[in-house]
Design a protein around this motif. Structure first.
Motif: not given
Lengths: 284, 284
Positions: B14, B16-18
């Motif tokens: 997850s 990459l989405a922050g």
């Protein structure tokens, strides 16, 4: 001094982190765009069918509407689970206009079909939810994998004949009353296509990003016997590999645990079409 | 059935989405890691100095603590402005432990220096904020560009002698009472280094991501005369190019508008060191 970059330019730079909000500058440019035309047809009641593969250049979203009382826990749930719940926009309390991603749109009328949930139970599927919108309603637009399907086609990965929506045994990270299993989409590809799709979708974090799993469905406990959407799967065809992405249906499942007094969502396959260009709300 | 992927594996996917949240699985592995050692030294009062370039393999965060009453608007402000405010973790209300990114840590004691703001005014800079923590306190950990500095070094871009923090004339997108200018960091590089840095930092969306601007400071209204941090700049040295990243000081500025009764932040350069590996909380 040279002119400031518009907020649109600034937010496009921001796109990678999961938001593609645009400002008023976008409104003029897109006045007659296909996304707006589609929304107006839905508003008039002329378009009640699915949005799958429609307006493919524009970011499509899943919708969740909750009361302000639950909005903090739900936003936190999305923050903790960004793969299934990438937040594109949250409307101001009581205001049905997603003014950053689709200025002038109305979330009460501009989707073709909705689902209405009371205490976690699906009670109706209307085409207009104006009578249900309240002063404390908050709309959440959540990125959808429908957005990257067009990019996959351009990269030589043909559209899957079937896209399944499946429960898994992976648990999401809870926030307040919101908790539950990760829901995934499953597409079948050749191994070569799976490699391309993994690279390409990694560039789309606002639309679930890279796959959460490739290969054996049992490793994530994917339920092929009772799919949420799509026919039961007896076995995976030889030469193909299942590829799994986190799915925007996950928050609907989490609400089954939270049992909000009232929740409105899109109906499966009937998404909200924003003015955001799919090819800009991604890593370049 | 094969074992499920751990939550850690899932959340790393997850990243990459922050969000790089990890679960309990991480706690054992990192029991004696340098990040934890650093935090314990701060907790004991043995480390009161800056964290800049310390524990470089671990994600460092900016801290903002607000009351639950303001937490929704602030989280929404972060969602709308992900470049300056990439949220790594939000603690459960009243709980000072960031259990996903640093299990066992205590946000009241595990930073070397804090700033305490009352109604938008800086009132003190203590080394421990235990007496100020309340049942309704919520801690926000926000990614910092200090995290990618080490990756830049490895890619051949030397550490900047000076990293300025500057006001700009770009406005962030408001949410509730939170609003204000975008604050940026400025580094000087050769044009060739600026190209490398742009590509590399684009892989770190949880740490402000790609630059928001390169070149002429006037185009974003960057205030070189009165820097927030660093000496005034008379002119840019020949052969170098200023490169600007969104900065985690932005939310502190937004609170000057919101004037919360009480807000606690890290002191500049005195960040919170998580257990998250910088090289994993990024796009691979």
């Amino acid at each position: 001094m040279p002119p400031m970059p518009s907020r649109r330019e600034f937010m496009q730079v921001s796109a990678l982190a999961g938001v593609g909000a645009t400002g008023a500058a976008a409104a003029a440019e897109v006045a007659e765009n296909p996304a707006r035309q589609a929304r107006l047809a839905m508003r008039r009641g002329d378009w009640k069918g699915p949005t799958v593969y429609k307006a493919p250049d524009y970011v499509q979203c899943n919708l969740v509407v909750l009361s302000r009382r639950l909005a903090y826990d739900f936003l936190l749930y999305c923050q903790r689970n960004p793969k299934p719940c990438p937040v594109i926009e949250v409307t101001d309390t009581g205001n049905p206009e997603p003014r950053l991603s689709a200025p002038g749109a109305d979330l009460r009328t501009d989707l073709p079909k909705y689902r209405v949930w009371r205490r976690g139970e699906l009670v109706e599927q209307p085409h207009d939810v104006t009578p249900l919108w309240r002063d404390d309603s908050v709309g959440f637009l959540i990125g959808s994998s429908l957005t990257f399907d067009q990019a996959l086609v351009r990269a030589g990965v043909p559209r899957s004949k079937e896209v399944w929506v499946l429960n898994t045994q992976l648990e999401t990270v809870p926030a307040g009353p919101f908790r539950g299993p990760l829901v995934v989409t499953m597409r079948w590809m050749t191994p070569a296509q799976a490699v391309i799709a993994t690279q390409l979708t990694g560039r789309f974090p606002a639309n679930h990003g890279a796959p959460i799993h490739v290969g054996d469905p049992a490793q994530i406990g994917a339920d092929l016997v009772r799919p949420i959407y799509g026919p039961p799967v007896a076995r995976i065809p030889k030469g193909t590999m299942p590829v799994f992405w986190a799915c925007g249906v996950t928050p609907q499942k989490s609400a089954e645990a939270a049992k909000p007094e009232l929740m409105i969502t899109h109906a499966p396959g009937h998404g909200f079409i924003t003015d955001l260009r799919a090819d800009r709300i991604c890593s370049p």
